[in-house]
Design an enzyme around this catalytic site. Structure first.
Site, short mmCIF file in Angstrom:
data_model
loop_
_atom_site.label_atom_id
_atom_site.label_comp_id
_atom_site.label_asym_id
_atom_site.label_seq_id
_atom_site.Cartn_x
_atom_site.Cartn_y
_atom_site.Cartn_z
N ALA A 65 0.80 -1.16 -0.07
CA ALA A 65 -0.04 -0.11 -0.05
C ALA A 65 0.79 1.29 -0.04
O ALA A 65 2.18 1.23 0.25
CB ALA A 65 -0.95 -0.06 1.27
N GLY A 108 0.41 -5.01 1.10
CA GLY A 108 -0.90 -4.86 0.25
C GLY A 108 -0.28 -5.51 -1.30
O GLY A 108 -1.54 -5.80 -1.82
N GLU A 111 -0.82 -9.07 -0.47
CA GLU A 111 -2.31 -9.18 -0.09
C GLU A 111 -3.34 -9.33 -1.39
O GLU A 111 -4.22 -9.79 -1.52
CB GLU A 111 -2.77 -8.12 1.02
CG GLU A 111 -2.06 -8.34 2.32
CD GLU A 111 -2.16 -7.01 3.06
OE1 GLU A 111 -1.83 -6.13 2.68
OE2 GLU A 111 -2.44 -7.24 4.23
N GLU A 131 4.79 -4.97 7.00
CA GLU A 131 4.24 -3.83 7.61
C GLU A 131 5.20 -3.90 9.33
O GLU A 131 4.90 -2.60 9.89
CB GLU A 131 2.80 -4.19 7.95
CG GLU A 131 1.97 -4.07 6.64
CD GLU A 131 2.03 -5.47 5.81
OE1 GLU A 131 2.53 -6.48 6.31
OE2 GLU A 131 1.23 -5.63 4.91
C1 LIG Z 1 -1.82 -2.84 3.24
C2 LIG Z 1 -1.15 -2.94 4.62
C3 LIG Z 1 -1.80 -2.10 5.81
O1 LIG Z 1 -1.01 -4.23 4.71
C4 LIG Z 1 0.22 -2.14 4.59
C5 LIG Z 1 1.05 -1.99 3.54
O2 LIG Z 1 1.06 -2.42 2.58
S1 LIG Z 1 2.47 -1.09 4.00
C6 LIG Z 1 3.46 -1.25 2.74
C7 LIG Z 1 4.43 -2.50 2.79
N1 LIG Z 1 5.47 -2.48 2.04
C8 LIG Z 1 6.54 -2.11 2.44
O3 LIG Z 1 6.91 -1.96 3.25
C9 LIG Z 1 7.78 -1.95 1.22
C10 LIG Z 1 8.28 -0.56 0.92
N2 LIG Z 1 9.23 -0.68 0.07
C11 LIG Z 1 10.50 -1.09 0.23
O4 LIG Z 1 10.89 -1.52 1.17
C12 LIG Z 1 11.51 -0.94 -0.82
O5 LIG Z 1 11.13 0.02 -1.82
C13 LIG Z 1 11.82 -2.13 -1.99
C14 LIG Z 1 12.59 -3.37 -0.87
C15 LIG Z 1 10.38 -2.71 -2.34
C16 LIG Z 1 12.70 -1.71 -3.12
O6 LIG Z 1 13.90 -1.03 -2.82
P1 LIG Z 1 14.71 -0.29 -3.90
O7 LIG Z 1 14.77 -1.17 -4.80
O8 LIG Z 1 15.82 0.25 -3.17
O9 LIG Z 1 13.72 0.84 -4.15
P2 LIG Z 1 13.20 2.14 -3.32
O10 LIG Z 1 14.21 3.19 -3.84
O11 LIG Z 1 13.13 1.97 -2.08
O12 LIG Z 1 11.84 2.65 -4.12
C17 LIG Z 1 11.68 3.17 -5.33
C18 LIG Z 1 10.48 4.15 -5.18
O13 LIG Z 1 9.32 3.54 -4.72
C19 LIG Z 1 8.74 3.93 -3.78
N3 LIG Z 1 8.02 2.99 -2.87
C20 LIG Z 1 8.33 1.67 -2.65
N4 LIG Z 1 7.37 1.15 -1.97
C21 LIG Z 1 6.47 2.14 -1.60
C22 LIG Z 1 5.35 2.07 -1.02
N5 LIG Z 1 5.10 0.90 -0.49
N6 LIG Z 1 4.59 3.16 -0.84
C23 LIG Z 1 5.14 4.16 -1.44
N7 LIG Z 1 6.13 4.29 -1.99
C24 LIG Z 1 6.87 3.35 -2.23
C25 LIG Z 1 10.24 4.62 -2.99
O14 LIG Z 1 9.72 5.55 -1.93
C26 LIG Z 1 10.96 5.11 -3.91
O15 LIG Z 1 10.22 6.31 -4.51
P3 LIG Z 1 11.00 7.53 -4.20
O16 LIG Z 1 11.09 7.65 -2.62
O17 LIG Z 1 12.56 7.47 -4.66
O18 LIG Z 1 10.23 8.72 -4.86
#
Ligand SMILES: CC(C)(O)CC(=O)SCCNC(=O)CCNC(=O)[C@H](O)C(C)(C)COP(=O)(O)OP(=O)(O)OC[C@H]1O[C@@H](n2cnc3c(N)ncnc32)[C@H](O)[C@@H]1OP(=O)(O)O
Length: 257
Positions: A65, A108, A111, A131
């Site tokens: 998400a 998400g 999910e 999460e």
């Molecule tokens: C629905 C629920 C309640 O169950 C909750 C959720 O889903 S909470 C979200 C769970 N997901 C995460 O915690 C994963 C978050 N992302 C990461 O850990 C990393 O992005 C990665 C391991 C998937 C990939 O890493 P990497 O290759 O180093 O790319 P990044 O530079 O981190 O990401 C590129 C770009 O995408 C944006 N991004 C990534 N994931 C999300 C997200 N879930 N929400 C919003 N944006 C996301 C990240 O911020 C980067 O953008 P910029 O900040 O550079 O503009």
């Protein structure tokens, strides 16, 4: 219809939805939900479509998400809008949906994949419920669906440590139905969807409903439900056609009636 966050195509009786927020690794925000629901509802209403495939990019099916969209919400915001309840509408789509997962399917994203009817994964796929690393827990069904897919031990491990599962482990534990080479993912998913779309749509939809009922009811009630649906199939022209085709050693020509 124009969509902001997805690309929608049709490939001979199959509806294909590609998540398209590459800069955010296909993070699922409210616009993605709206676009996904609208496209799936359009496919549901289209008599020429027999199955749907949802996919992302090679790097990410969806990285969860959208953290940036939700980070400033208050408890009252989340409670009053019943945050994430809209995703339940996605599970009410009655035509079969295959998730074709490459790269990250996290939070998400994992999910959403589990809300589909089955998951075909590429060998680079990574599934996880991270999460806990954000100070929260799954909120789109992860604690419930993942536990039903992989059992308590693995689900606890993933939800409490936030670790990712690779494609091989996901296949071994029953989270995904098959793993294919990354380069073949879309073709394999579309092939499976086209095969389903070639069968009798009412029979396919009833089979989906029956399998899903197994998650919601007791064995005896589920068996009764299955039998009643099975009985009703003798009212289908497609049952007559399917069985006649078998005995006449020819290809069945289903009419979805
Ligand atoms: C629905 C629920 C309640 O169950 C909750 C959720 O889903 S909470 C979200 C769970 N997901 C995460 O915690 C994963 C978050 N992302 C990461 O850990 C990393 O992005 C990665 C391991 C998937 C990939 O890493 P990497 O290759 O180093 O790319 P990044 O530079 O981190 O990401 C590129 C770009 O995408 C944006 N991004 C990534 N994931 C999300 C997200 N879930 N929400 C919003 N944006 C996301 C990240 O911020 C980067 O953008 P910029 O900040 O550079 O503009």
């Amino acid at each position: 219809m124009a969509y902001e966050t997805i690309i929608v195509e049709t490939r001979s009786k199959v509806g294909l939805v590609t998540l398209n927020r590459p800069k955010a690794l296909n993070a699922l925000n409210s616009q993605v939900l709206a676009d996904l629901l609208a496209s799936c509802r359009a496919f549901e209403a289209d008599a020429d479509i027999g199955a749907i495939v949802i996919t992302g990019s090679e790097k990410a099916f969806a990285a969860g998400a959208d953290i940036k969209e939700m980070q400033s919400k208050s408890y009252v915001d989340a409670y009053m809008e019943d945050f994430f309840s809209g995703w339940e509408d996605f599970t009410r789509i009655r035509k079969p949906i295959i998730a074709a997962v490459s790269g990250y399917a996290l939070g998400g994203g994992c999910e959403l994949a589990m809300m589909c009817d089955f998951i075909i994964a590429s060998d680079n796929a990574k599934f996880g419920q991270p999460e806990i690393t954000l100070g929260v827990m799954p909120g789109m069904g992860g604690s419930q669906r993942l536990t039903r897919f992989v059992g308590k031990a693995k689900a606890m491990d993933m939800c409490l440590t936030g670790r990712m599962m690779d494609a091989a482990e996901a296949e071994r534990t029953g989270l995904v139905s098959r793993v294919v080479a990354t380069s073949d993912l879309l073709e394999e998913a579309l092939k499976a969807a086209a095969k389903i779309a070639g069968f009798s749509l009412p029979a396919v939809m009833m089979a989906k409903e029956a399998v899903n009922r197994a998650y919601e009811t007791t064995l005896s009630e589920g068996l009764r439900f299955e039998r009643r649906l099975f009985h009703s199939m003798f009212a289908l022209e497609d049952q007559k056609e399917g069985m006649a085709a078998f005995t006449e050693k020819r290809q069945a020509n289903f009419k979805n009636r």
